[in-house]
Design an enzyme around this catalytic site. Structure first.
Site, PDB file in Angstrom:
ATOM      1  N   HIS A  37       3.294  -0.667  -1.789  1.00 55.99           N
ATOM      2  CA  HIS A  37       3.067  -0.637  -0.336  1.00 55.99           C
ATOM      3  C   HIS A  37       3.072  -2.058   0.229  1.00 55.99           C
ATOM      4  O   HIS A  37       3.604  -2.307   1.315  1.00 55.99           O
ATOM      5  CB  HIS A  37       1.718   0.009  -0.008  1.00 55.99           C
ATOM      6  CG  HIS A  37       1.575   1.421  -0.463  1.00 55.99           C
ATOM      7  ND1 HIS A  37       0.750   1.799  -1.513  1.00 55.99           N
ATOM      8  CD2 HIS A  37       2.149   2.561  -0.016  1.00 55.99           C
ATOM      9  CE1 HIS A  37       0.823   3.098  -1.673  1.00 55.99           C
ATOM     10  NE2 HIS A  37       1.661   3.596  -0.789  1.00 55.99           N
ATOM     11  N   LYS A 149      11.316   4.253  -4.376  1.00 60.37           N
ATOM     12  CA  LYS A 149      10.779   5.095  -5.463  1.00 60.37           C
ATOM     13  C   LYS A 149      10.872   6.573  -5.072  1.00 60.37           C
ATOM     14  O   LYS A 149      11.192   7.415  -5.883  1.00 60.37           O
ATOM     15  CB  LYS A 149       9.334   4.744  -5.805  1.00 60.37           C
ATOM     16  CG  LYS A 149       8.872   5.524  -7.046  1.00 60.37           C
ATOM     17  CD  LYS A 149       7.524   5.118  -7.534  1.00 60.37           C
ATOM     18  CE  LYS A 149       6.426   5.720  -6.729  1.00 60.37           C
ATOM     19  NZ  LYS A 149       6.258   7.164  -6.973  1.00 60.37           N
TER      20      LYS A 149
END
Ligand code: PAF
Length: 282
Positions: A37, A149
């Protein structure tokens, strides 16, 4: 950094920035933030004048027997990390701020959501697309940042943005891995020490796949078979899928004519992990 819990509050902050002619980046997350993140926030900071990060564990993208209740949460940690990264707003709405009790509208992307994760999580992408559309409508960002991802999610969001003429650029950011290769994920926290070790089969399979592609593998299927063999050798691993699909349409493929997404979902004990890589068209 401002922590804002209401839709009206975020709109007000963004309106003020717009008046100054500033650009806005959005990083949608479900919290329990890690370096993956952080890389999205850094990319948004580098590209936009102001950055909004949403932390919202979105109930509509979890199936009935999934981990909505146990999904890890740590707002204090998230807030400190976002502050250190220089995010401007942390948007942290409650469920009833995001969804009216009689909400009846869904955003669905067809086709791309049927395979891979969509097979075992049939309502997942409808929940993702609905909440991401809502966040886009609330923040109205110039750019929105998502991790590679979740490659199928990224392809689905790109298609949704194109099909609905949303005025936002979707930016995909590379997978961030632990030093030993495991892709960063909030769900890694579910793994026991032995499962954590076993989970390395995912990245080992990815690295093997990349190696075979670099060496000129004849077909995507040959690569998939080699990746499966690695995962099957780990007793704690159970394959949900390992597949080669067109990176844009998510249709199964067996040539390298277009970019190929090699994607997998694997259970390690009860924890379902995903990983992937993209082979460029040749
Ligand atoms: O990738 C995620 O964390 C979520 O699916 C997202 C995009 C924040 C939507 O809830």
């Amino acid at each position: 950094m401002q922590v804002i819990t209401t839709v009206a509050g975020v709109r007000e902050a963004v309106r003020a920035w717009r008046k100054e002619g500033l650009t806005v980046g959005l990083v949608p997350t479900m919290g329990y933030l890690h370096e993956g993140h952080a890389s999205l926030v850094k990319a948004a900071k580098a590209d936009c004048d102001r950055v909004v990060v949403s932390v919202f564990v979105n109930p509509t993208q979890f199936g009935p027997n999934e981990d909505l209740q146990s999904y890890p949460r740590d707002l204090a940690h998230d807030e400190a990390l976002l502050e250190s990264l220089g995010a401007d707003v942390l948007f942290y709405p409650a469920v009833d701020e995001m969804y009216a009790p009689n909400a009846a509208t869904w955003v669905t992307v067809e086709g791309l959501t049927a395979g891979l994760c969509g097979k075992t999580r049939p309502t997942h992408f409808r929940g993702v697309c609905t909440v991401v559309s809502k966040l886009m409508n609330i923040v109205m960002p110039d750019k929105a940042f998502f991790g590679q991802k979740d490659a199928q999610q990224l392809a689905v969001i790109r298609r949704m943005v194109r099909d609905l003429n949303m005025n936002v650029e979707v930016v995909g950011c590379p997978i961030v891995r632990e030093a030993d290769g495991l892709a960063k994920s909030s769900r890694n926290t579910y793994l026991s020490p032995t499962e954590r070790e076993a989970a390395l089969v995912l990245s080992r399979a990815v690295f093997k796949g990349e190696e075979l592609v670099r060496a000129g593998a004849a077909t995507p299927l040959a690569v998939v078979e080699a990746m499966k063999k690695i995962i099957e050798a780990e007793p704690a691993a159970r394959i949900d899928y390992v597949e080669a699909v067109d990176a844009e349409s998510i249709e199964p493929v067996n040539t390298f004519e277009h970019d190929v997404l090699f994607a997998m979902a694997v259970y390690i004990g009860k924890t379902r992990l995903i990983d992937n890589f993209i082979a460029k068209a040749r």
